[in-house]
Design an enzyme around this catalytic site. Structure first.
Site, PDB file in Angstrom:
ATOM      1  N   HIS A  72       1.422  -8.721  -3.457  1.00  0.00           N
ATOM      2  CA  HIS A  72       0.382  -7.885  -3.340  1.00  0.00           C
ATOM      3  C   HIS A  72       1.390  -6.135  -3.050  1.00  0.00           C
ATOM      4  O   HIS A  72       1.589  -6.098  -1.958  1.00  0.00           O
ATOM      5  CB  HIS A  72      -0.567  -8.236  -1.996  1.00  0.00           C
ATOM      6  CG  HIS A  72      -1.427  -6.943  -1.847  1.00  0.00           C
ATOM      7  ND1 HIS A  72      -2.785  -7.154  -2.501  1.00  0.00           N
ATOM      8  CD2 HIS A  72      -1.510  -5.997  -1.105  1.00  0.00           C
ATOM      9  CE1 HIS A  72      -3.591  -6.003  -2.076  1.00  0.00           C
ATOM     10  NE2 HIS A  72      -2.860  -5.357  -1.310  1.00  0.00           N
ATOM     11  N   ASP A 120       0.697  -1.304  -0.167  1.00  0.00           N
ATOM     12  CA  ASP A 120       0.105  -0.090  -0.086  1.00  0.00           C
ATOM     13  C   ASP A 120       0.746   1.145  -0.018  1.00  0.00           C
ATOM     14  O   ASP A 120       2.193   1.068   0.146  1.00  0.00           O
ATOM     15  CB  ASP A 120      -1.089  -0.025   1.216  1.00  0.00           C
ATOM     16  CG  ASP A 120      -0.118   0.002   2.603  1.00  0.00           C
ATOM     17  OD1 ASP A 120       0.599  -0.536   2.606  1.00  0.00           O
ATOM     18  OD2 ASP A 120      -0.751   0.810   3.621  1.00  0.00           O
ATOM     19  N   GLU A 145       1.661 -10.137   0.585  1.00  0.00           N
ATOM     20  CA  GLU A 145       2.061  -8.683   0.319  1.00  0.00           C
ATOM     21  C   GLU A 145       3.466  -8.707   0.700  1.00  0.00           C
ATOM     22  O   GLU A 145       4.255  -9.404   1.160  1.00  0.00           O
ATOM     23  CB  GLU A 145       1.136  -7.979   1.627  1.00  0.00           C
ATOM     24  CG  GLU A 145       1.512  -6.350   1.222  1.00  0.00           C
ATOM     25  CD  GLU A 145       0.310  -5.728   1.945  1.00  0.00           C
ATOM     26  OE1 GLU A 145      -0.319  -6.105   2.364  1.00  0.00           O
ATOM     27  OE2 GLU A 145       0.674  -4.290   1.829  1.00  0.00           O
ATOM     28  N   ASP A 162       0.274 -17.451  -4.036  1.00  0.00           N
ATOM     29  CA  ASP A 162       1.088 -16.592  -4.883  1.00  0.00           C
ATOM     30  C   ASP A 162       0.047 -15.743  -5.901  1.00  0.00           C
ATOM     31  O   ASP A 162       0.269 -16.163  -7.189  1.00  0.00           O
ATOM     32  CB  ASP A 162       2.274 -17.362  -5.584  1.00  0.00           C
ATOM     33  CG  ASP A 162       3.221 -16.280  -6.214  1.00  0.00           C
ATOM     34  OD1 ASP A 162       3.095 -15.105  -6.083  1.00  0.00           O
ATOM     35  OD2 ASP A 162       4.309 -16.763  -7.241  1.00  0.00           O
TER      36      ASP A 162
HETATM   37  O1  G3I Z   1      -2.545  -9.620  18.801  1.00  0.00           O
HETATM   38  C1  G3I Z   1      -3.250 -10.657  18.463  1.00  0.00           C
HETATM   39  C2  G3I Z   1      -2.879 -11.869  19.287  1.00  0.00           C
HETATM   40  O2  G3I Z   1      -3.251 -11.645  20.950  1.00  0.00           O
HETATM   41  C3  G3I Z   1      -3.638 -13.131  18.834  1.00  0.00           C
HETATM   42  O3  G3I Z   1      -3.035 -14.267  19.621  1.00  0.00           O
HETATM   43  C4  G3I Z   1      -2.985 -13.203  17.383  1.00  0.00           C
HETATM   44  C5  G3I Z   1      -3.969 -14.619  16.700  1.00  0.00           C
HETATM   45  O4  G3I Z   1      -3.846 -14.437  15.414  1.00  0.00           O
HETATM   46  O5  G3I Z   1      -3.518 -12.271  16.550  1.00  0.00           O
HETATM   47  C6  G3I Z   1      -2.772 -11.032  17.125  1.00  0.00           C
HETATM   48  O6  G3I Z   1      -3.245 -10.035  16.335  1.00  0.00           O
HETATM   49  C7  G3I Z   1      -2.588  -9.947  14.886  1.00  0.00           C
HETATM   50  C8  G3I Z   1      -2.123  -8.698  14.848  1.00  0.00           C
HETATM   51  O7  G3I Z   1      -1.508  -8.711  13.626  1.00  0.00           O
HETATM   52  C9  G3I Z   1      -0.905  -8.470  15.798  1.00  0.00           C
HETATM   53  O8  G3I Z   1       0.193  -9.281  15.461  1.00  0.00           O
HETATM   54  C10 G3I Z   1      -3.717 -10.554  14.171  1.00  0.00           C
HETATM   55  O9  G3I Z   1      -4.129 -11.696  14.024  1.00  0.00           O
HETATM   56  C11 G3I Z   1      -3.215 -10.178  12.669  1.00  0.00           C
HETATM   57  O10 G3I Z   1      -4.087 -10.127  11.519  1.00  0.00           O
HETATM   58  C12 G3I Z   1      -2.521  -8.668  12.456  1.00  0.00           C
HETATM   59  O11 G3I Z   1      -1.921  -8.532  11.120  1.00  0.00           O
HETATM   60  C13 G3I Z   1      -1.283  -7.491  10.875  1.00  0.00           C
HETATM   61  C14 G3I Z   1      -2.021  -6.997   9.463  1.00  0.00           C
HETATM   62  O12 G3I Z   1      -1.345  -5.734   9.109  1.00  0.00           O
HETATM   63  C15 G3I Z   1      -3.524  -6.554   9.644  1.00  0.00           C
HETATM   64  O13 G3I Z   1      -3.717  -5.950  10.668  1.00  0.00           O
HETATM   65  C16 G3I Z   1       0.413  -7.718  10.444  1.00  0.00           C
HETATM   66  O14 G3I Z   1       0.792  -7.792  11.892  1.00  0.00           O
HETATM   67  C17 G3I Z   1       0.792  -6.405   9.963  1.00  0.00           C
HETATM   68  O15 G3I Z   1       1.964  -6.727   9.704  1.00  0.00           O
HETATM   69  C18 G3I Z   1      -0.169  -5.933   8.573  1.00  0.00           C
HETATM   70  O16 G3I Z   1       0.343  -4.580   8.355  1.00  0.00           O
HETATM   71  C19 G3I Z   1      -0.102  -4.123   7.091  1.00  0.00           C
HETATM   72  C20 G3I Z   1      -0.367  -2.853   7.296  1.00  0.00           C
HETATM   73  O17 G3I Z   1      -1.722  -2.830   8.252  1.00  0.00           O
HETATM   74  C21 G3I Z   1      -0.865  -1.933   5.895  1.00  0.00           C
HETATM   75  N1  G3I Z   1       0.222  -2.067   5.144  1.00  0.00           N
HETATM   76  C22 G3I Z   1       0.454  -3.296   4.939  1.00  0.00           C
HETATM   77  C23 G3I Z   1       0.942  -4.224   6.025  1.00  0.00           C
HETATM   78  C24 G3I Z   1       1.560  -5.606   5.632  1.00  0.00           C
HETATM   79  O18 G3I Z   1       0.437  -6.386   5.350  1.00  0.00           O
HETATM   80  O1  9MR Z   2      -3.928  -3.342   0.174  1.00  0.00           O
HETATM   81  C1  9MR Z   2      -4.293  -3.492   1.643  1.00  0.00           C
HETATM   82  C2  9MR Z   2      -2.948  -3.925   2.361  1.00  0.00           C
HETATM   83  O2  9MR Z   2      -1.899  -3.315   2.027  1.00  0.00           O
HETATM   84  C3  9MR Z   2      -3.509  -4.148   3.708  1.00  0.00           C
HETATM   85  O3  9MR Z   2      -2.205  -5.075   4.222  1.00  0.00           O
HETATM   86  C4  9MR Z   2      -4.626  -4.994   3.794  1.00  0.00           C
HETATM   87  C5  9MR Z   2      -5.057  -5.504   5.267  1.00  0.00           C
HETATM   88  O4  9MR Z   2      -4.988  -4.015   5.966  1.00  0.00           O
HETATM   89  O5  9MR Z   2      -5.676  -4.596   3.030  1.00  0.00           O
HETATM   90  C6  9MR Z   2      -5.502  -4.172   1.820  1.00  0.00           C
HETATM   91  O6  9MR Z   2      -6.585  -3.608   1.373  1.00  0.00           O
HETATM   92  C7  9MR Z   2      -7.769  -4.490   0.945  1.00  0.00           C
HETATM   93  C8  9MR Z   2      -8.610  -4.052   2.073  1.00  0.00           C
HETATM   94  O7  9MR Z   2      -8.199  -4.387   3.362  1.00  0.00           O
HETATM   95  C9  9MR Z   2     -10.108  -4.647   1.575  1.00  0.00           C
HETATM   96  N1  9MR Z   2     -10.383  -4.580   0.329  1.00  0.00           N
HETATM   97  C10 9MR Z   2      -9.490  -4.988  -0.649  1.00  0.00           C
HETATM   98  C11 9MR Z   2      -8.191  -4.245  -0.315  1.00  0.00           C
HETATM   99  C12 9MR Z   2      -7.001  -4.845  -1.457  1.00  0.00           C
HETATM  100  O8  9MR Z   2      -7.220  -4.231  -2.535  1.00  0.00           O
END
Ligand code: G3I
Ligand code: 9MR
Length: 551
Positions: free
Chosen positions: A474, A164, A529, A520
């Site tokens: 992604h 993103d 991603e 993939d």
């Molecule tokens: O904290 C809970 C924990 O208590 C629980 O046991 C565990 C079980 O699955 O989940 C933990 O939460 C997780 C959280 O990360 C903290 O590590 C969530 O499941 C998991 O979905 C979450 O994932 C994060 C994701 O964003 C969604 O929010 C990733 O760590 C994080 O790297 C990712 O970051 C995104 C940015 O938001 C947007 N840009 C892209 C980036 C990479 O995908």
């Molecule tokens: O593209 C977004 C990615 O960078 C984030 O890690 C992810 C989780 O927050 O969300 C992606 O965006 C998606 C959105 O959450 C739901 N609609 C589809 C988007 C992907 O194109």
């Protein structure tokens, strides 16, 4: 190519340094022996016996390990087992990881916000500038008397976080620090490296040139009126899959948070000592910024991120900032020598953990270990060494018991699992530096092997590196640029069973098993991603193995 039932020989597709441990994973079958042949020939250069068959519940297969550390002669080889296709070719070379390390750093250049990438530096990935971020709105959540909602600040540069186009301070914190840590630990390696980025040749190592692009942005995220730091700079919703220049939605800075202030303080304190030899005025500015952010955080100890109703982008939300506090305290202590920071660290209470964006306390211990020789009397040297070694012992034990010979365990297959294994390797390399235990170096090697192909889906998870690598990350530029090959040098997130993206994907994941739950396809933001915090330990570990593996 898609990663489906992968049942061949799995190994690091780039290969190995001559003095490194060398292991391949072989699916169990009739064979009990293996041989190594010169690539593309029947010339056997070595043979050996496979290890015992072990069942791997995370990947649902039964495998044997082939150990061939004694093969040290540079060359190009394949591993052969009767009844199976030969392994992908791999090299034994004294520079085995130099190219992937440089590419992993160059990837940050490709994700620079606010600037055009010219053909001289970006080659076929040249593109127009996007997201200038010189007219950024103050979101209502971030309003202050001097900067009311809707007022405008300038906050250019920085790296896009991931696939993103937003910029998040929390994730910038661990990412930027890990690059600076790589430089602090392996300065000679990075001083010799040229990345062909616009700043190359300016007398500053390129890893520091590249990190500076993000640090310059981070500095603009601090409110000079009070030292607080905005949590993120973002659109209200994610951009579509378009190039940066086509993404023109308004940009906002959102909420000052304790986590952002502390991560910012830790990075600026670290940067202050790293850049001091190159630019004393900059170093002073960074140190002052770190101290101001620290003071703001002490006055606002629980300002957790709360996503506003009109904002839908990444959160990086965390309701426990004790780890950010400890990390910032450690970096400020190392940089200033002020004992008050060591007291604020509450060292005996801090566990040692594998770092992630949401848990940075391990970075405090790694930095203290790195600087142990110059710390003041307040620092408990024995505690520092035992914290780092204690975690390394646990990781080495997991490695020894693992069917694939890796440090990843079932619980580690989370969003960004590929960075988990590399952050584990980073801990092991630190422990190896402390006490020279060879098992730690070998266990760290297994982490790089895993992401470069010794995994259940038999894929190199680094774009552009390996004979069979992730092709459809992604990553908006990789999707939208009209070029088949993805932007190179990026580590994709990797397998994890959450499959949070599956509704939006036109094809199913090949498996629900943790180690095979990987798709993939560009739809898969939960497994495919790319992200700046995932590439950073790839940079660290690939350089560290080059620098530390005995010839
Ligand atoms: O904290 C809970 C924990 O208590 C629980 O046991 C565990 C079980 O699955 O989940 C933990 O939460 C997780 C959280 O990360 C903290 O590590 C969530 O499941 C998991 O979905 C979450 O994932 C994060 C994701 O964003 C969604 O929010 C990733 O760590 C994080 O790297 C990712 O970051 C995104 C940015 O938001 C947007 N840009 C892209 C980036 C990479 O995908
Ligand atoms: O593209 C977004 C990615 O960078 C984030 O890690 C992810 C989780 O927050 O969300 C992606 O965006 C998606 C959105 O959450 C739901 N609609 C589809 C988007 C992907 O194109």
């Amino acid at each position: 190519i898609t990663a489906t039932a992968a049942d061949g020989i799995k190994l690091n597709q780039l290969g190995f340094l001559p003095g490194a441990d060398k292991v391949a994973v072989v699916p169990d079958g009739a064979a009990r022996d293996f041989s190594i042949v010169r690539a593309g020939s029947d010339t056997v250069v070595q043979s050996g016996t496979l290890g015992p068959a072990t069942n791997a519940p995370e990947s649902g297969d039964t495998v044997r390990l082939a150990h061939f550390a004694s093969l040290q002669t540079p060359g190009r080889y394949q591993l052969r087992v009767a009844g199976l296709p030969d392994s992908p070719p791999f090299e034994i070379s004294a520079s085995a990881y130099q190219a992937v390390n440089a590419a992993a750093l160059k990837a940050y250049y490709f994700n620079r916000a606010g600037v055009a990438l010219d053909a001289a530096h970006a080659g076929i990935y040249a593109r127009a500038a996007g997201h200038p971020d010189t007219q950024v709105l103050i979101h209502a959540s971030a309003a202050s008397p001097a900067r009311p909602a809707g007022s405008v600040i300038s906050s250019p540069k920085g790296w896009y976080d991931a696939g993103d186009y937003n910029k998040y301070i929390v994730n910038s914190g661990i990412s930027t620090y890990t690059l600076l840590a790589a430089y602090e630990d392996f300065p000679a390696y990075f001083q010799a490296q040229r990345l062909n980025i616009p700043e190359s040749g300016n007398g500053v190592p390129d890893i520091l040139n590249e990190a500076r692009w993000n640090i310059d942005w981070m500095l603009t995220m601090q409110d000079p009126a009070d030292g607080g730091v905005y949590h993120k700079l973002t659109n209200l919703r994610f951009d579509g899959m378009v190039m940066p220049a086509q993404a023109t939605a308004p940009r906002y800075v959102v909420q000052k948070t304790t986590a952002a202030a502390l991560d910012f303080a830790a990075v600026m304190a670290t940067a202050s000592r790293v850049y001091a030899p190159y630019d004393a005025a900059l170093a002073t500015r960074m140190r002052t910024a770190a101290q101001q952010a620290w003071r703001w955080a002490q006055a606002h100890p629980r300002d957790y991120y709360r996503q506003p109703a009109d904002v839908a982008t990444g959160e990086y939300a965390d309701n426990d900032v004790s780890d950010e506090q400890a990390w910032a305290a450690a970096e400020l202590y190392i940089t200033t020598g002020d004992n008050a920071y060591y007291q604020a660290l509450h060292a005996p209470e801090q566990a040692m953990t594998v770092a992630a964006w949401s848990d940075v306390r391990g970075l405090a211990w790694l930095s203290l270990a790195r600087h142990r020789k110059t710390l003041g009397a307040a620092a408990d040297q024995a505690l520092i060494a035992s914290r780092v070694d204690g975690l390394a012992q646990q990781l080495a034990a997991a490695w020894q018991q693992s069917p694939y010979g890796i440090t990843l365990q079932k619980k580690d297959y989370v969003w960004g699992s590929n960075a988990v294994v590399l952050n584990q390797a980073m801990v092991l390399l630190h422990a190896y530096r402390l006490n020279g235990k060879r098992a730690y170096l070998d266990a760290a090697q297994s982490g790089l092997d895993y992401v470069l192909g010794r995994n259940a889906v038999e894929l190199s998870f680094v774009t552009g590196y390996g004979t069979r690598s992730a092709l459809h990350p992604h990553h908006r530029p990789s999707v939208a640029d009209g070029i088949d090959a993805p932007v190179p040098g990026w580590l994709v997130g990797g397998p994890q069973p959450g499959q949070q993206d599956k509704q939006g994907c036109p094809q199913p994941y090949p498996s629900a098993l943790p180690a095979r739950s990987y798709l993939d396809h560009a739809c898969s933001y939960a497994s495919n991603e790319i992200a700046i915090n995932w590439n950073a330990p790839l940079v660290y570990v690939s350089a560290g193995l080059q620098a530390l593996t005995p010839a």
